[in-house]
Scaffold this active site. Structure first.
Site, PDB file in Angstrom:
ATOM      1  N   GLY A 148       0.759  -1.239   0.000  1.00 18.87           N
ATOM      2  CA  GLY A 148       0.000   0.000   0.000  1.00 18.87           C
ATOM      3  C   GLY A 148       0.789   1.287   0.000  1.00 18.87           C
ATOM      4  O   GLY A 148       0.373   2.267  -0.605  1.00 18.87           O
ATOM      5  N   ASP A 153      -4.840   1.862  10.833  1.00 19.90           N
ATOM      6  CA  ASP A 153      -6.202   1.753  11.352  1.00 19.90           C
ATOM      7  C   ASP A 153      -6.195   1.027  12.689  1.00 19.90           C
ATOM      8  O   ASP A 153      -6.123   1.660  13.722  1.00 19.90           O
ATOM      9  CB  ASP A 153      -7.190   1.192  10.330  1.00 19.90           C
ATOM     10  CG  ASP A 153      -6.710  -0.035   9.581  1.00 19.90           C
ATOM     11  OD1 ASP A 153      -5.853  -0.772  10.088  1.00 19.90           O
ATOM     12  OD2 ASP A 153      -7.216  -0.259   8.473  1.00 19.90           O
ATOM     13  N   GLY A 191      -3.768  -0.631  13.938  1.00 19.70           N
ATOM     14  CA  GLY A 191      -2.421  -0.512  14.487  1.00 19.70           C
ATOM     15  C   GLY A 191      -1.729  -1.848  14.657  1.00 19.70           C
ATOM     16  O   GLY A 191      -0.580  -1.904  15.095  1.00 19.70           O
ATOM     17  N   LEU A 247       1.781  -2.420  12.617  1.00 17.17           N
ATOM     18  CA  LEU A 247       2.927  -1.720  13.204  1.00 17.17           C
ATOM     19  C   LEU A 247       3.228  -2.198  14.617  1.00 17.17           C
ATOM     20  O   LEU A 247       4.394  -2.276  15.006  1.00 17.17           O
ATOM     21  CB  LEU A 247       2.702  -0.208  13.180  1.00 17.17           C
ATOM     22  CG  LEU A 247       2.830   0.433  11.801  1.00 17.17           C
ATOM     23  CD1 LEU A 247       2.477   1.914  11.856  1.00 17.17           C
ATOM     24  CD2 LEU A 247       4.230   0.241  11.234  1.00 17.17           C
ATOM     25  N   ASP A 296      -5.892  -0.702  -1.835  1.00 15.51           N
ATOM     26  CA  ASP A 296      -6.662  -1.530  -2.758  1.00 15.51           C
ATOM     27  C   ASP A 296      -7.840  -2.218  -2.094  1.00 15.51           C
ATOM     28  O   ASP A 296      -7.957  -2.262  -0.875  1.00 15.51           O
ATOM     29  CB  ASP A 296      -5.755  -2.604  -3.364  1.00 15.51           C
ATOM     30  CG  ASP A 296      -5.437  -3.713  -2.371  1.00 15.51           C
ATOM     31  OD1 ASP A 296      -5.696  -4.886  -2.684  1.00 15.51           O
ATOM     32  OD2 ASP A 296      -4.933  -3.409  -1.276  1.00 15.51           O
TER      33      ASP A 296
END
Length: 177
Positions: free
Chosen positions: A48, A106, A108, A111, A162
């Site tokens: 992304g 969003d 998280g 990450l 996407d």
């Protein structure tokens, strides 16, 4: 900007290409200011973030390097809850100033699972730049140091994002109807 349809879903215009360009320029300016005497390593998270990373990196005017990793947790319009690493980090980050480039934060989860791996390698600093953030979807708190847009918890595509492989090449960001 017309409405678009991908697979079985309809999407409406949400953020224009000019608004995206403006925010990327602002974020780049902040990074350029903060890293004047440093040589940061940017780590872009595929798939992304590749368009965000390319557009941002073109505006970085300090000495910098970039590399890419592939992490994923989405299938369709929902997070699977599992983060997979398809392509790993091949750069040395010990004592480096590192900036993670992410298209969207969003829940998280991605990450939150990836950052400890990086922190274990003892970078001099570790910051996050994200084009989009959905605070109302956040389950794992992630500090975003450089942010383009805060958006509601709605599915979006375009500008690298996407829906089951389609829509990444749209220069604007669209929202699911």
């Amino acid at each position: 900007m017309p409405n678009l349809k991908f697979h079985d879903k309809e999407f409406i215009p949400y953020i224009s290409a000019s608004e995206i360009e403006k925010e990327i320029s602002r974020v780049a300016s902040e990074i350029n200011n903060d890293y004047q005497a440093k040589k940061p390593l940017f780590i872009a998270i595929l798939n992304g973030a590749f368009i965000f990373a390319a557009d941002l990196f073109k505006k970085i005017n300090v000495e910098a390097e970039i590399c890419f990793i592939k992490l994923a947790s989405y299938k369709g319009v929902k997070s699977t809850g599992k983060v997979i690493t398809a392509i790993g980090l091949d750069a040395e980050i010990y004592n480096r100033d590192v900036i993670i480039l992410e298209d969207i934060v969003d829940t998280g989860k991605t990450l939150s699972q990836f950052l400890p791996t990086l922190e274990h390698q003892h970078p001099a600093s570790l910051k996050i730049a994200a084009l989009l953030h959905k605070p109302s979807a956040t389950v794992h708190e992630i500090k975003i140091d450089y942010l383009g847009f805060t958006i509601p918890d709605k599915f979006v595509l375009g500008f690298g994002l996407d829906y089951d492989g389609l829509g990444r090449n749209i220069k604007e960001i669209y929202q699911l109807v």
